[in-house]
Scaffold this active site. Sequence first.
Site, PDB file in Angstrom:
ATOM      1  N   GLN A 153       1.207  -1.117  -0.174  1.00 47.04           N
ATOM      2  CA  GLN A 153      -0.088  -0.233   0.071  1.00 47.04           C
ATOM      3  C   GLN A 153       0.976   0.905   0.036  1.00 47.04           C
ATOM      4  OE1 GLN A 153      -2.413  -0.297   3.393  1.00 47.04           O
ATOM      5  NE2 GLN A 153      -0.258  -0.867   4.790  1.00 47.04           N
ATOM      6  N   HIS A 171      -7.621   4.537  20.179  1.00 45.24           N
ATOM      7  CA  HIS A 171      -7.575   3.084  20.793  1.00 45.24           C
ATOM      8  C   HIS A 171      -7.676   2.594  22.344  1.00 45.24           C
ATOM      9  CE1 HIS A 171      -5.356   3.960  16.702  1.00 45.24           C
ATOM     10  NE2 HIS A 171      -4.892   2.385  16.262  1.00 45.24           N
ATOM     11  N   ASP A 174       0.756  -0.014  13.253  1.00 43.24           N
ATOM     12  CA  ASP A 174       0.906   1.167  13.251  1.00 43.24           C
ATOM     13  C   ASP A 174       1.922   1.614  14.840  1.00 43.24           C
ATOM     14  OD1 ASP A 174      -2.088   1.309  15.147  1.00 43.24           O
ATOM     15  OD2 ASP A 174      -1.674   2.717  12.939  1.00 43.24           O
ATOM     16  N   ASP A 203      -1.168 -12.623   6.056  1.00 45.72           N
ATOM     17  CA  ASP A 203      -2.628 -12.115   6.273  1.00 45.72           C
ATOM     18  C   ASP A 203      -2.736 -12.535   7.007  1.00 45.72           C
ATOM     19  OD1 ASP A 203      -4.630 -11.434   4.506  1.00 45.72           O
ATOM     20  OD2 ASP A 203      -4.696 -14.332   4.884  1.00 45.72           O
ATOM     21  N   ALA A 204      -4.496 -11.374   8.606  1.00 46.17           N
ATOM     22  CA  ALA A 204      -4.910 -12.493   9.227  1.00 46.17           C
ATOM     23  C   ALA A 204      -5.739 -13.835   9.197  1.00 46.17           C
ATOM     24  CB  ALA A 204      -5.336 -10.991   9.955  1.00 46.17           C
ATOM     25  N   ASP A 214      -7.975  -4.039  14.823  1.00 48.52           N
ATOM     26  CA  ASP A 214      -7.533  -3.274  14.745  1.00 48.52           C
ATOM     27  C   ASP A 214      -7.053  -2.686  12.745  1.00 48.52           C
ATOM     28  OD1 ASP A 214      -6.702  -0.362  14.157  1.00 48.52           O
ATOM     29  OD2 ASP A 214      -5.146  -0.625  15.826  1.00 48.52           O
TER      30      ASP A 214
END
Length: 529
Positions: free
Chosen positions: A275, A307, A329, A383-384, A402
């Site tokens: 990305q 958060h 992040d 990949d989740a 998240d």
Amino acid sequence: MIESHAPAPPGVPPLGRGPARLPVRPGTGRLLVLACVFVCAACGLVYELELVALASYLMGDSVTQASVVLSVMVFAMGIGSLAAKRLRRLAAAGFAAVEVTLALVGGCSAPALYAAFAWTGDWGGLWADGPRILLVAFSLAIGLLIGAEVPLLMELIQRVRRQDAGGAVADLFAADYVGALVGGLAFPFLLLPFLGQLTSSLLTGAVNVLAGGALVLGLFRRDLTRRARRLLPAATVTALALLATAATLVDDFEQSARHALYGADVRVALHTGVQEVVLTGGTHGRPLGLYLDGRLRAGGQDERRYHEALVRPAMTGPHARVLILGGGDGLAAREVLRHPDARRVDVVDPDPGLIRLARTDPPLSRLNGHAYDDPRVHATAADAFRLLRGTRPGTYDVVIGDLPDPGITASTKLYSQEFYGLARRALRPGGRLVVHAGPVASRPRVFWTVETTMRAAGLRTTPYRVGGRHTGVTASPARAEDTAHALGDWGFVLAGAATRPPPPRGHGERPPGAPAPGVRASTLVHPRY
């Protein structure tokens, strides 16, 4: 629509002129025409993929953008094919004109669409859907020109040596389909990663005009009038000069467009291979903004509030082992690490570049509390969905999602019933799952679809919402999810594997209101976002 050309009956002169006087043997000339068909097909498919990729990045919902671009373009190709019948008697000059026009329109389509989005995407009023209108206009124009190529190339290949229509169509289509294959593979594996969207579209235009000009001037020059022989080289050189000039200015253009999108405080802008990541501010007291593929993911004074609202309710219970899906992040990990009895925190994000940036960029690392320096945190680029499939049952006390908003097509599977079933399997008895479900006020059906889908997976849900103030960072134009994030409209769903968690209280959480009527669970094969 392609009109086949049958050979003329005996004694009847053919529709076009006689065989062309070629500077090479007919067999070689036929091979050169088919090579041009190959190149034109590759360029045409690259134009299509460029528009789909850029529109998906700028406007979201890749399924809708691909459907619009491909359907409009295929329709326009039929119209262009019909319109090209009038040019068959001037096939060489007509084909050259089509290629010069297509090179300029197709090559400049991506920069023009990006410019419209960056500088006019937030105008509203009559131009509220301006970038989408421009997308349709480019799809229509490129489709018309691509459609005009085939009848003209058919006429040219028959001018080399006339043959039966079936054989000519078979040869032309074979070259066309193989070219489309090469263009379709070159775009994601070569052009996009090494050149980017804008430069690759301009390079494709240059290749397009070179192929067309070389074929006509080198093989069918004698079919041109004297005026056309003078105009065609000038038009080809002009088109190449324009495309080359645009290519040299791409970096400056992108920088200006980013400033228009994110403000003048862009500090980091990079393509990670997964990305585009943009960081704004973060120095001299300016709030840090994190944008992923143009979408605001974190920023401003309300970042911490968001958060906290995501993580804190899920941590009211056993939380020795925590899994964070997304969150490269490190901001969600920062909140988990506030609990000293959290012994292991696994962060799974598909983008290793974002994880690396969260470790090394001083403002972002400072914002996440240097979470990746804590030995309890283990980051994995994966990949989740795939990772959950390989996770042993009963591994985690808490799973935190998240993730990007569910309305983004690429993340739809991460809000599916199958995904939540895998997350439920990964929880220990008494474990909890929490996800961000999108803005409640502006997209209530999306929010309640997430909640319904979690219940369909066997989870006991407790939905809640939290409001914030203003982030102090710039939201991307024409994106409702960015505006909702900037204004602090956040909806969450907390769920337990066996029992329904109590509603979170004491930090501004409140019930989300009445459920939207008629929502159904989203699955992999029937997404409903």
